[in-house]
Design a protein around this motif. Structure first.
Motif, mmCIF file in Angstrom:
data_model
loop_
_atom_site.group_PDB
_atom_site.id
_atom_site.type_symbol
_atom_site.label_atom_id
_atom_site.label_comp_id
_atom_site.label_asym_id
_atom_site.label_seq_id
_atom_site.Cartn_x
_atom_site.Cartn_y
_atom_site.Cartn_z
ATOM 1 N N GLY A 241 2.714 14.806 8.906
ATOM 2 C CA GLY A 241 3.844 13.914 9.075
ATOM 3 C C GLY A 241 5.147 14.672 9.077
ATOM 4 O O GLY A 241 5.157 15.909 9.158
ATOM 5 N N ASP A 292 9.154 7.701 5.184
ATOM 6 C CA ASP A 292 8.177 8.184 6.167
ATOM 7 C C ASP A 292 7.637 6.961 6.904
ATOM 8 O O ASP A 292 6.947 6.123 6.322
ATOM 9 N N TYR A 294 5.333 6.657 8.999
ATOM 10 C CA TYR A 294 3.879 6.600 9.197
ATOM 11 C C TYR A 294 3.199 5.986 7.972
ATOM 12 O O TYR A 294 2.353 5.108 8.097
#
Length: 312
Positions: A241, A292, A294
């Motif tokens: 990531g 983040d 994701y």
């Protein structure tokens, strides 16, 4: 321009300039021609993103990992207790524990080896006959060594491809930097009882890999990886990531978001795909997993972990 690889998201293609020495102005003119072409609905120049593998961290001052004083949990007495908890009428194959694989004794997270006896509680599942049968897992990473003796029997070519070089072989480059995907695949589906290495959590699962981190990573690369064979693959596993430095906030682009949505809506014949994401290693830098896109996506399961001595 040249089309490389297979289309993804049904109608999207990877286009590359046939002459890499073209000037920026010439490339911009080509992009404008694409935008105005009546047969093209959408075109975008893809820009590389920085994506970091989320790997195990070796801490130099961690005495527990250098010489851990772990209590023994592989005795026959403990094994008998575990065997009593199994379902004797289960039609599934029940393993005989402990496994003989040489590194199994060091996999403390599988057999109550952590401080306080904590682990992942998988032995109870194994003794009920569950080991990942008929489940296909794809590791989205830098590729996997498909002929590895602990993976070859479980290798699934239908869950594998190479997005970086646009072919079907996910084998990573042998340059010392691309072993992360193979390691992740082993954690999931390394064979049990074959006297090789260690044991995977789901050692009967089918395992594949997508080589997509071994080159420039863009929104289209991520989308092609996340949308691979969505009616066959059950679980997509991603241990990477944006940078976990406490300053970076980034997330999936429009194509990757579309791949997520199609997967949970239509994947596996309507049952939906499962997207598993590593939440990151930024705790020591005061990085928040929430920074983040994701791991905070409603379409992913974000997974964190603890150390042998129960530290985050």
């Amino acid at each position: 321009m040249m089309v490389k690889g297979e289309p993804f998201l049904d109608t999207h293609y990877f286009l590359y300039h046939s002459d890499a020495t073209r000037t920026r102005r010439h490339k911009r003119a080509i992009k404008e021609r694409l935008d105005t072409h009546p047969a093209i609905e959408w075109a975008e120049e893809q820009r590389p993103k920085r994506r970091v593998k989320r790997d195990y961290l070796f801490l130099d001052d961690d005495a527990h990992h250098n010489a851990p004083q772990r209590r023994s949990v592989l005795s026959h007495q403990n094994n008998r207790r575990a065997q009593k908890r199994q379902q004797p009428t289960s039609p599934r194959e029940i393993p005989s524990l402990p496994f003989p694989d040489p590194l199994y004794k060091d996999q403390w997270y599988l057999h109550n080896g952590a401080v306080g006896g904590f682990d992942m509680n998988v032995r109870q599942a194994w003794l009920a006959g569950y080991a990942g049968r008929n489940v296909s897992v794809s590791i989205l990473d830098d590729g996997i060594q498909r002929n590895h003796p602990d993976l070859a029997e479980n290798y699934d070519p239908l869950a594998s491809t190479d997005i970086n070089d646009h072919d079907d072989d996910p084998t990573p480059q042998d340059n010392g930097d691309n072993k992360h995907g193979t390691r992740c695949a082993g954690e999931v589906a390394a064979l049990a009882g074959n006297n090789q290495c260690g044991v995977g959590v789901a050692y009967k699962a089918k395992i594949g890999g997508v080589r997509m981190l071994d080159g420039a990573v863009s929104d289209s690369v991520e989308a092609a990886s996340l949308s691979l064979n969505q009616n066959h693959i059950d679980i997509y596993s991603a241990s990477w990531g944006p940078e976990d430095d406490g300053r970076t906030f980034d997330g999936p682009g429009p194509l990757a978001r579309e791949a997520f949505y199609r997967g949970i809506k239509n994947g596996r014949g309507g049952k939906g795909n499962i997207f598993v994401w590593a939440s990151g290693n930024g705790g020591s830098k005061q990085d928040s997993c929430s920074a983040d896109g994701y791991t905070t996506s409603v379409y992913t399961l974000s997974i964190s972990s603890a150390t042998y001595d129960n530290h985050r």
